[in-house]
Design a protein around this motif. Structure first.
Motif, PDB file in Angstrom:
ATOM      1  N   VAL A 132      25.608  38.415 103.578  1.00  7.48           N
ATOM      2  CA  VAL A 132      24.060  39.018 104.614  1.00  7.48           C
ATOM      3  C   VAL A 132      24.617  38.579 105.786  1.00  7.48           C
ATOM      4  O   VAL A 132      24.417  37.432 106.097  1.00  7.48           O
ATOM      5  N   GLU A 133      24.486  39.187 106.516  1.00  8.78           N
ATOM      6  CA  GLU A 133      24.538  39.132 108.271  1.00  8.78           C
ATOM      7  C   GLU A 133      23.329  38.907 108.898  1.00  8.78           C
ATOM      8  O   GLU A 133      23.037  38.775 110.008  1.00  8.78           O
ATOM      9  N   SER A 134      22.470  40.044 108.387  1.00  9.21           N
ATOM     10  CA  SER A 134      21.292  40.389 108.642  1.00  9.21           C
ATOM     11  C   SER A 134      19.928  40.500 107.762  1.00  9.21           C
ATOM     12  O   SER A 134      20.430  41.268 107.443  1.00  9.21           O
ATOM     13  N   ILE A 135      18.856  40.536 107.890  1.00 10.70           N
ATOM     14  CA  ILE A 135      17.355  40.782 107.466  1.00 10.70           C
ATOM     15  C   ILE A 135      16.753  41.079 108.193  1.00 10.70           C
ATOM     16  O   ILE A 135      16.458  40.089 109.328  1.00 10.70           O
ATOM     17  N   ASP A 136      16.200  42.422 108.142  1.00  6.86           N
ATOM     18  CA  ASP A 136      15.505  43.166 109.128  1.00  6.86           C
ATOM     19  C   ASP A 136      13.330  43.174 108.017  1.00  6.86           C
ATOM     20  O   ASP A 136      14.254  44.337 107.244  1.00  6.86           O
TER      21      ASP A 136
END
Lengths: 513, 513
Positions: free
Chosen positions: A59-63
């Motif tokens: 997981v590179e990013s979470i929005d």
């Protein structure tokens, strides 16, 4: 702290006072570290801890899309929604390189600081020293996990634990798993807010006369477990004067108070029969200060001169249960023992859950930030505003449900009374047997009532199933618990109330026939 | 199952066989439900469970950016990244209305099914019946939480647990917290892959001669806890022939095997001194089948004719530790008892962590989906592909580190040997005292070495600190454990290796002087 008190303010005196409260099994608990906690300078290459580099995480990013209003159908995005972005490097104080990594058992620092600040502002322990260093907060994996850790730390086969005669029964499972014994304590089941909850006179008699009382074969209680506000199942709250008496009893008979408070933020102003849907939460007069000072029941911590209160809070009801995120407040000595258990069992609660909660509150604060307050104040105020909206919705649901119940034919025929709740998410409906004798076989009668209710399309909890001891509470267990939390909308609560009325009416018609 | 075996295939026979393995405290454990699990028709309004409606949750949606390649710097978004979108209603099988809600203690069904399918495909238990109904999988909150739950279920003051003489010492904390006793079992410390790991002859002697042996004052062991693949700290893996012998001993002496396998997916082909950076994972010949069949060490489950193996896996090393997400595989009877404990302690692991893992794997599968495979196959294959990439990176890091260590002056002067690991994330460096006598005060000497290492800017773990019993393992504990997991890149591993060489050299120069 009161002048001249001998309250334990430092770790050594806390230890001296609370060591005897620890369970037999505590002594077997210690994390066998093979690493040093020593601080290393930045240029030392760390090849010790078995932590994967964060770039191994998929997981590179979470929005997050965050609603600032519960049940939000506002199409005006900028107004009632906000967003949070998390990636390997941001937010700087809690990036996912940190929250997805191995982390401190007690919780990630930014969230932990927020939570301690919240406790300080709302329910600061009386025994606290000036630097808040003799008490602390640790995060935990939901209130059930908190309970488990607390009871494992203070209970064993020799322990007697007092619990309100009706309760969230899994708490008993936790106590009994340690080998400890549970005894029920009497409650005043009334909607009179000055009298409801734990029966203090009965409790006083029980404790003052322990050696000749019904439980004389057991050790004197070392713990009281109480859901003192918006109690489950009764929706009742122990009034302040009773809390003071209970605290005095705790001092006199030297027991700890474990205060489980999942529902306390949902305070209900009294129902107004003249204007049933009146909701003081919607008034523009209702400031954060008024909510905190006039609405919320103060924790036992605010009476706790000698550090004997352990408080449990959770994000389950005011954020989401699936997070499995809660916290425990206690004096530093007991809390360290609880943390020792966490170190060798669960370790930290989910870092993703912690990151989501922290980022959500932060985003709420950022979206409302005015230059006149510090960011710390903004975080606190935004979160309380969110909580007040949750409380408002619950209060409205409570009003809708009470109104609909009072309008049923069955209520008007005198088949039941409603114990208007003072907080939380539950309402109890007590049967009124009227001219009939209360049956001897109450549980069986309640099971029959349940069938009528299900046939009418509504499912509630039977009061007797939430009794600590069915025999002890037999006379009071002819009630039903309903929750206002899960229903889709007002209409569903109104329809459910109608069905409850019909089910009870059919039951009494059968009893009569 | 072998013909004519008396393996317990149904619940009743499992119960009969494994009841005696339960800890004394199991009998106190049962969840006191006040609700019925009965199925209600859809038109019944649910007012029983205290669950908040999902529209009370402040998070409306979660968007994940997912890297399909670890250490991904590929700017071509469509190729090596993908996305997942979660909201209150989607994905249909696991929307956040479900994952943020109270949920089943054993785990959310879509993820649970994925995990059981994975175990079935890679390490199907031999004792399984045709419908896979006499064993199962439950999710848990990280391997430490799994260990705790397993040991609490099978250990008490009367239990003796065997553990490899060097181990992840927090496992001992878990065992000892139950009151049980830990004894060390001998390991062959060698990089010969056919001989390394548990010393089977020594174990046989110990068990066959228990009543006259060194632990005759303790009960015969009921449990072996082993990190059989890519062992922590040694990086060694118990070869198949030894696993067979160990399993036969388990049958003969009737003990359970708790197999903790956090590192097993990171298999290391042998280091090739002629071509140090050769990495078979990068070969186009390496199919999923070949990885699964020729690379991975098979679990003890694949030898388990009589259901005595409990396997622990985790998402910590192949996804992220902060999730606090792991799983336990065992026969249905023992697993139910473990689940009973979870029911009254932690309940479910974080729903957000579960949703993130499930959605990530699903998104990986969707982005590569070909019409020729079922979605179930695609999920499995995508996930194994991800795991193989992780393993490949670790293998490369191992090669880089070995090469750099072998190039140090200290190595070439014969100061240490390197126990080339067969799997995992650790490498151990064993001192070679050469013409010097091995010192009597090894721990103190190792502490001095540690100072030299830190002075040179590198931090490792000292082997003796990972001994179950320092006296027992004194002769073998002159090693250092380093991890290849955390370093930023190859250069950092090379620099660290250089510093290790320098530190050891300075240490020996001091010893010599």
């Amino acid at each position: 702290m009161t002048a001249g008190s001998t309250a334990p303010v430092d770790y050594a005196s806390l230890k001296k006072k609370f060591q005897p409260f620890l369970s037999r099994r505590v002594e077997n608990r210690s994390l066998k570290c093979f690493w040093n906690a020593s601080e290393l300078s930045d240029d030392v290459i760390e090849l010790a801890g078995g932590m994967p580099n964060e770039r191994f995480f998929p997981v590179e990013s979470i929005d997050l899309k965050i609603s600032k209003v519960p049940f939000n159908d506002n199409p005006k995005w900028h107004n009632s929604f906000t967003t949070a972005h998390l990636d390997l490097n941001s937010p700087i104080e809690l990036p996912i390189a940190r929250s997805l990594q191995y982390a401190e058992t007690k919780g990630l620092p930014p969230l932990l600081h927020f939570v301690k600040d919240m406790v300080c502002r709302i329910n600061r322990p009386v025994f606290s020293d000036e630097t808040e260093s003799n008490w602390d907060v640790i995060l935990s994996g939901g209130s059930n996990d908190s309970m488990f850790k607390v009871f494992e730390t203070i209970c064993d086969e020799s322990t007697t634990v007092m619990i309100e005669e009706f309760t969230f029964t899994p708490a008993m499972s936790n106590v009994e798993a340690t080998g400890a014994k549970v005894i029920p304590i009497k409650m005043d089941l009334t909607f009179d807010r000055e009298r409801q909850g734990i029966d203090v006179e009965d409790l006083t008699r029980l404790l003052d006369n322990w050696s000749t009382g019904p439980y004389k074969h057991l050790n004197k209680p070392k713990v009281l477990y109480t859901i003192a506000t918006g109690q489950n199942p009764t929706g009742m709250s122990v009034p302040r004067w009773k809390r003071e008496k209970i605290y005095q009893l705790a001092q006199k008979h030297d027991f700890l108070i474990v205060e489980d408070d999942p529902y306390g933020y949902m305070y209900f102003p009294s129902y107004n029969p003249q204007n049933p849907l009146e909701n003081p939460y919607d008034s523009s007069d209702l400031t954060i200060e008024r909510y905190l000072n006039d609405f919320l029941m103060k924790s036992f911590l605010t009476l706790d001169t000698d550090a004997r209160v352990i408080r449990l809070e959770t994000f389950s009801k005011i954020f989401a249960p699936g997070l499995r995120l809660s916290f425990i407040v206690a004096n530093k000595f007991l809390l360290q023992k609880i943390l020792d258990l966490a170190d060798i069992t669960t370790r930290a609660p989910s870092g993703t859950s912690q990151a989501i909660v922290y980022s959500t509150i932060k985003a709420m604060a950022e979206s409302e930030m005015s230059s006149s307050v510090s960011f710390r104040d903004a975080m606190f105020e935004s979160w309380i505003k969110w909580i007040m909206q949750i409380a408002s919705k619950y209060n409205h649901r409570k009003n809708v449900t009470l109104k609909a119940l009072y309008e049923t034919e069955s209520y008007q025929a005198g088949h039941f009374t409603v114990m208007e709740p003072s907080a939380g998410m539950f309402i109890i409906i007590k049967l009124d047997w009227g001219i009939f004798d209360r049956p001897d076989n109450l549980p069986q009668q309640m099971d029959i009532l349940d069938e009528f209710l299900v046939k009418n399309g509504v499912k509630l909890v039977l009061g007797y199933k939430m009794a600590v001891c069915q025999e002890y509470s037999e006379q009071n267990s002819d009630f039903l618990r309903l929750t206002i939390a899960y229903a889709k909308d007002d209409d569903q609560l109104i329809e459910a109330s109608r069905r409850i009325g019909n089910g009870i009416k059919e039951f009494f018609d059968t009893v009569r026939s």
